[in-house]
Write a protein that holds these residues in place. Structure first.
Motif, PDB file in Angstrom:
ATOM      1  N   THR A 323       0.809  -1.218   0.000  1.00 33.40           N
ATOM      2  CA  THR A 323       0.000   0.000   0.000  1.00 33.40           C
ATOM      3  C   THR A 323       0.838   1.261   0.000  1.00 33.40           C
ATOM      4  O   THR A 323       0.333   2.338  -0.224  1.00 33.40           O
ATOM      5  CB  THR A 323      -0.925   0.027   1.226  1.00 33.40           C
ATOM      6  N   ALA A 324       2.131   1.155   0.280  1.00 38.82           N
ATOM      7  CA  ALA A 324       2.969   2.349   0.271  1.00 38.82           C
ATOM      8  C   ALA A 324       4.374   1.963  -0.149  1.00 38.82           C
ATOM      9  O   ALA A 324       4.820   0.847   0.082  1.00 38.82           O
ATOM     10  CB  ALA A 324       2.988   2.990   1.658  1.00 38.82           C
ATOM     11  N   GLY A 458      -1.907   4.350   3.978  1.00 40.34           N
ATOM     12  CA  GLY A 458      -0.942   5.179   3.280  1.00 40.34           C
ATOM     13  C   GLY A 458       0.344   5.305   4.053  1.00 40.34           C
ATOM     14  O   GLY A 458       0.528   4.685   5.095  1.00 40.34           O
ATOM     15  N   ALA A 459       1.249   6.083   3.505  1.00 44.77           N
ATOM     16  CA  ALA A 459       2.546   6.303   4.152  1.00 44.77           C
ATOM     17  C   ALA A 459       2.520   7.637   4.878  1.00 44.77           C
ATOM     18  O   ALA A 459       2.139   8.656   4.299  1.00 44.77           O
ATOM     19  CB  ALA A 459       3.654   6.288   3.107  1.00 44.77           C
ATOM     20  N   SER A 476       3.872   3.142   7.806  1.00 40.93           N
ATOM     21  CA  SER A 476       3.109   2.634   6.681  1.00 40.93           C
ATOM     22  C   SER A 476       1.868   1.957   7.260  1.00 40.93           C
ATOM     23  O   SER A 476       1.973   0.940   7.930  1.00 40.93           O
ATOM     24  CB  SER A 476       3.975   1.645   5.905  1.00 40.93           C
ATOM     25  N   LEU A 477       0.717   2.593   7.041  1.00 41.67           N
ATOM     26  CA  LEU A 477      -0.498   2.107   7.698  1.00 41.67           C
ATOM     27  C   LEU A 477      -1.444   1.483   6.676  1.00 41.67           C
ATOM     28  O   LEU A 477      -1.474   1.867   5.508  1.00 41.67           O
ATOM     29  CB  LEU A 477      -1.218   3.248   8.419  1.00 41.67           C
ATOM     30  N   ARG A 478      -2.211   0.548   7.166  1.00 34.36           N
ATOM     31  CA  ARG A 478      -3.233  -0.070   6.328  1.00 34.36           C
ATOM     32  C   ARG A 478      -4.478  -0.251   7.183  1.00 34.36           C
ATOM     33  O   ARG A 478      -4.400  -0.818   8.272  1.00 34.36           O
ATOM     34  CB  ARG A 478      -2.742  -1.423   5.810  1.00 34.36           C
ATOM     35  N   ALA A 556      -4.251   9.428   0.035  1.00 33.74           N
ATOM     36  CA  ALA A 556      -4.415   8.030  -0.345  1.00 33.74           C
ATOM     37  C   ALA A 556      -5.858   7.636  -0.123  1.00 33.74           C
ATOM     38  O   ALA A 556      -6.443   7.962   0.897  1.00 33.74           O
ATOM     39  CB  ALA A 556      -3.510   7.149   0.499  1.00 33.74           C
ATOM     40  N   GLY A 557      -6.394   6.935  -1.075  1.00 30.31           N
ATOM     41  CA  GLY A 557      -7.771   6.467  -0.920  1.00 30.31           C
ATOM     42  C   GLY A 557      -7.781   5.145  -0.174  1.00 30.31           C
ATOM     43  O   GLY A 557      -6.853   4.814   0.524  1.00 30.31           O
TER      44      GLY A 557
END
Lengths: 572, 477
Positions: A323-324, A458-459, A476-478, A556-557
């Motif tokens: 994701t990032a 997103g980052a 870096s999150l999800r 970030a979507g």
């Protein structure tokens, strides 16, 4: 207005002629006939061989006839199915469809808490009256009390051909009784196909109290199950001979766990990684429960045990992906993680090969168009097309205990039909659904497979202030529903986030192991997400309270979910 | 086969003594002589011509060690390799027992359940992460056995887990068979500071968690053990009534919070007590005397040197640091002579990492004890091997190189107390879990595999997100 005029014209046309384009025929807002016959269609009953050209008749919500040579009843509205394929209605085997503000996917966040996030979780997860347990540990909550019939919310899943879903509250540890619902109905209660289908269990800690860690979650689950056993034993003794014995206090939570202990109700345990699945299976074994695994991202690594213990999997179609962009000074993703992402579409085929029973679930997809697209990717990666359709229909119904009424095109079963032009798994387009024997028009899907306004994915560039010193780090999150996953790297070391949760209002919380001069410590972050900014406070045992703030360099979507871009189905 | 399986189950027994094990190994080698095809399985390894640091039996030069069936089968010069055995020429190399880190936070998906003051019901065992790459890094530092402890956020933490670092298996495969269960306690600042650092969001109130002082910690302990004693009385009464033949009894409610405390009172679960200051540790020893149990180990015990005689009298071990001090108020009186002074007073003393990765440098920490405390080589090595085994209650199985013990070994290219030493190989139960040459040899292939995987669509970061600018660390890592 233009649309309804066109529909009005179509209705007139139907009156004049016996056949007309399907959607025009069915779009009549006025009297809905009770009997339909779809003729000349390709029929996929799933429970029996495909009928290349046949007729299916539905009446009063049920399938009354199916075959190559069926006589169309005189009162039936006839639909020319030439070029169409009729499948049993697709089932989304796990989620919170119909529950307003429910998490999109995942094991669910905490249920309790003093803050706004906790309150929101209670609002969506439901808190039972007169419970001895806090919200999040109330197995007596039934999702049926929270359901809302919402055509707008259902337009996404129905556009993907989904007529039916297993739905749960989606929050807490004991998340309560799930239900199988149809995604249309005259009212909320008419949607319910079967209530109390399963007890859903998530492993995210509660917010603002015990249990606040994964360890605590297991201890709380274990104690409550033990208490339920004890409650049962005391009650049996009392009922046998109440005289001279103090009356045991009624406990709705422990009462609700009795079918779970008696194995008459399965437990659906949300577990994604190999070790999460192993822990879930161990817990189920300890209390001889009837487990079903939901999520199952790494289920293929546990295939042998799942097969040996006869545990079905509700497999997510939300395939993982990076994701990032990785940071140059970070530990790279382990090869194992890179491989899991690449191999996600192979998971279903591997489970099928190992003889593990599975169904598909949307798992919080950001686009409903990816639902069937990702099933197609599973087929491209080793799953047979027949097995894929079965996993979307009959096998799903079997796992959820509703195959006596759903999951195949057989007389007497509920008339849930998914109708496509072309093959469902070969770029076919869903054109029409029947739910409970009534036509449901398919609309352009809304984005997102679930609720959750704030998305943390997103980052992030974050500055942590601790003991008066600014420390730079990146995160870096999800976000998966109310679960917050990811990693941190920078001057506080490199570590995975633990026990992360995020509320719909953006309140987030997680713990992470940080590397300080004197060694590693566990830090708790509590903060608020607001657009591309995040801020909050951080605590480390043995240090003064710290703070953190950060930004996301670019918007970030939601997490992209893999599949190649496709024309959304249903838009004619 | 029947005889073999009997042997195996016998070996699994907790109460096996070294002497018995040696007898069994002899029996096994008799079997091997009779039926070569059976006994010369893949497990046999002969390490030849090493300098063997046995720790308990001195240093043996030019010595061979034979590993069979996961155990140390023979030690001596010029041993004959059984047919099919792997032979490792260890000329110029040093063989020592696998390092034991008695207090880590390795491979754990949670450290603290800090919400309550007494959380004895939580178990580290439930949250082990067998895929943590730090396990491999520890193996590369010669570490083979660790105890993963609950954190020190609250007075009574959780149940710890003792594991062998059998990387690649599942968490349950890694649990040390027969290791006694343990429970974490914590005293001092970490417990009280948890209060002050409880975070409240704006508009939110968070209840401060009792206790906020060392006085309060003692009260929490006394209250918990009193409740445990009452609970034990209830259970004992029930058992007595069952024994008397009473019918239709409902067993008492099981209390997962109090059960482990009852086990501590009964001596079947070892108390591991985090403490820094002399006063708080003395309090704990006195409290344990009052309730009739032994503190198995004082964790860190930085001021242990001030009360070494009292600790020795109680019989507690200490797991210390080599030279960490002044990183918080209660650590101001820490000295690098602590471990040596404790050992000279007869206290079983070990070094620990208290970390998820520092265990791989414990050999250097042990060497510091020679520099500061004047310990002998064997004494220094004992702090990271046999003494750790004693603290963990597994000294019959690991911690030294003796016939009959588990073949948990590390082979070094230099004396392990030298800063120039690297681990060449690490064995657990006779199986190789780290090999420096193999690691180096497969790096190219791993890099190619990584490059290939990185190309896949699923491993591409979305195009609309720029690469994160690297943030340079502000301190040495």
């Amino acid at each position: 207005m233009a649309t309804s005029l066109r529909h009005a014209t179509a209705v007139v046309a139907v009156g004049l002629c016996c056949t007309a384009p399907l959607d025009a025929q069915l779009a009549s807002p006025r009297s809905v006939p009770a009997t339909y016959a779809i003729t000349n269609a390709r029929l996929v009953p799933v429970s029996s061989p495909v009928i290349e050209k046949g007729t299916i008749v539905v009446r009063d919500g049920l399938i009354v006839a199916i075959g190559a040579t069926v006589v169309v009843p005189g009162d039936a509205r006839v639909i020319d199915g030439t070029g169409l394929t009729v499948y049993p209605g697709l089932i989304d085997a796990y989620g919170s469809l119909g529950v307003p503000n429910a998490p999109a996917a995942g094991g669910g966040g905490g249920g309790r808490g003093g803050g706004g996030g906790g309150a929101a979780a209670i609002a969506s997860g439901g808190a039972a009256a007169n419970s001895n347990y806090p919200a999040g540990l109330q197995p007596e909550v039934s999702v049926t009390t929270l359901l809302k019939s919402d055509d707008e919310a259902f337009s996404g899943p129905t556009s993907a051909g989904i007529t039916t879903a297993l739905t749960g509250t989606g929050s807490g540890i004991f998340q309560g009784q799930s239900a199988v619902i149809n995604l249309a109905g005259a009212d909320v209660n008419a949607m319910v196909v079967k209530a109390a289908v399963s007890q859903n269990i998530g492993f995210s800690p509660l917010r603002g109290g015990y249990p606040s860690s994964l360890m605590g979650v297991f201890a709380a689950l274990r104690q409550q199950l033990l208490d339920a056993q004890h409650y049962r034993d005391v009650k049996v003794a009392y009922d046998k001979n109440p005289r001279g014995m103090q009356r045991p206090e009624f406990d709705p939570s422990l009462e609700a766990l009795q079918p779970v202990l008696a194995r008459t109700q399965p437990v659906i345990l949300y577990a994604s990684t190999q070790r999460e699945i192993e822990r879930a299976l161990d817990l189920a074994k300890e209390f001889t429960l009837r487990p079903i695994i939901a999520g199952g991202g790494e289920a293929h690594l546990m295939a042998a045990r799942l097969k040996a213990e006869n545990v079905p999997v509700l497999l997510t179609l939300n395939f993982p992906r990076r994701t990032a962009a990785p940071s140059a000074d970070a530990d790279p993703d382990p090869i194992r993680v890179l491989k899991e992402r690449v191999d996600a579409p192979k998971n279903a085929g591997r489970l099928a090969q190992a003889g593990v029973k599975f169904a598909f679930q949307s798992g919080g997809l950001s686009s409903w168009a990816d639902f069937t697209a990702n099933v197609q990717r599973a087929v491209d990666n080793g799953l047979s097309a027949d097995a894929a359709v079965k996993a979307l229909t009959l096998q799903s119904a079997e796992i959820l205990g509703v195959s006596d009424r759903l999951g195949s095109l057989e007389t007497g079963k509920i008339a849930n039909l998914t109708i496509t032009r072309g093959d469902l798994l070969d770029r076919g387009r869903v054109t029409q659904l029947f739910i409970d024997g009534k036509p449901v028009a398919v609309r352009t899907p809304a984005a997102g497979a679930g609720g959750g306004a704030a998305t943390a994915t997103g980052a992030w560039t974050v500055t942590v202030t601790l003991d008066g010193v600014d420390l730079a780090t990146t995160m870096s999150l999800r976000q998966e529903g109310t679960r917050l996953l990811g990693s941190m790297q920078g001057s506080l070391g490199i570590a995975e986030l633990q026990n992360g949760t995020i509320g719909t209002d953006g309140e987030l919380r997680f713990t992470v192991t940080v590397t300080l001069k004197e060694g590693t410590e566990e830090a708790t972050f509590i903060g608020t997400l607001d657009g591309n900014a995040v801020h909050g406070r951080m605590a480390i045992v043995g240090h003064s309270p710290g703070s953190f703030s950060g930004t996301r360099p670019q918007r970030a979507g939601g997490p992209p979910s893999g599949g190649a871009p496709r024309t959304p189905p249903g838009a004619r | 086969m029947r005889r073999l399986s009997t042997i195996r189950s016998f070996e699994d027994s907790m109460k096996k003594t070294i002497r018995l094990a040696a007898t069994l190994m002899a029996a096994a080698s008799v079997l091997s002589a009779q039926a070569k095809t059976v006994a010369t399985g893949p497990g046999a390894t002969l390490i030849t011509n090493a300098t063997v640091l046995t720790v308990t039996k001195g240093t043996l030069k030019n010595t061979d060690v034979l590993i069979q069936n996961g155990k140390i089968a023979q030690i001596g010069p010029h041993l004959v390799a059984p047919a099919g055995a792997t032979v490792i020429d260890a000329t110029g190399k040093f063989l020592m027992p696998g390092i034991i880190d008695p207090h880590t936070h390795l491979m754990s998906d949670a450290v603290n359940e800090g919400s309550l003051s007494v959380t004895s019901m939580v178990r580290i065992q439930d949250v082990l992460n067998p895929t943590a790459v730090n396990i491999y890094r520890e193996l590369a530092g010669g570490v083979t056995t660790v105890t993963i402890l609950h954190g020190s956020a609250n007075t009574i933490g959780g149940q710890n887990a003792t594991v062998k670092l059998k990387y690649g298996g599942s968490a349950s495969d890694m649990l040390f068979p027969g290791a006694p269960p343990t429970l974490k306690f914590a005293l001092g600042e970490n417990v009280t500071r948890k209060n002050s650092s409880q975070i409240a969001m704006p508009g939110q109130t968070v209840a401060r968690r009792y206790p906020a002082s060392r006085m309060g910690q003692e009260e929490v302990l006394r209250d918990a053990f009193t409740r445990a004693r009452d609970y034990k009385a209830t259970i004992d009464e029930y058992k007595a009534r069952v024994a008397k033949g009473e019918k239709n009894l409902v067993p008492p409610r099981r209390d997962l919070e109090l059960e482990p405390l009852v086990e501590v009172l009964e001596g079947t679960r070892l108390a591991r007590v985090h403490g820094y200051r002399a006063d708080e540790m003395l309090m704990m020893l006195n409290l344990a005397d009052d309730f009739g149990f032994k503190v198995k180990a004082l964790e860190h015990g930085l001021e242990g040197y001030k009360i070494a005689s009292e600790i020795a009298k109680h019989g507690a071990d200490v797991t210390s640091f080599a030279d960490s001090w002044s990183y918080k108020i209660e650590a101001y009186d820490a000295i690098p002579y602590n471990a040596a002074i404790l050992m000279r007073h007869g206290v079983v003393t070990t070094l620990n990492s208290d970390s998820d990765e520092r265990g791989r440098r414990l050999n250097i920490d042990a060497a510091k004890l020679m520099r500061y405390g004047g310990l002998t080589e064997d004494e220094a090595l004992a702090t990271i091997t046999i003494n750790g085994a004693k603290t963990l209650g597994v000294q019959d199985k690991v911690g030294s190189i003796e016939v009959g013990k588990d073949a948990d070994l590390s082979l070094w290219n230099n004396h392990p107390l030298s800063v120039y030493a690297n681990v060449d190989k690490t064995f657990i139960d006779g199986k190789e879990y780290f090999d420096r040459q193999k690691d180096i040899a497969q790096r190219d292939q791993k890099a190619r595999e990584r490059a290939e995987l990185e190309k896949a669509d699923a491993n591409q970061a979305p195009a609309n997100r720029r690469a994160v600018q690297p943030v340079l660390p502000q301190e040495e890592r």
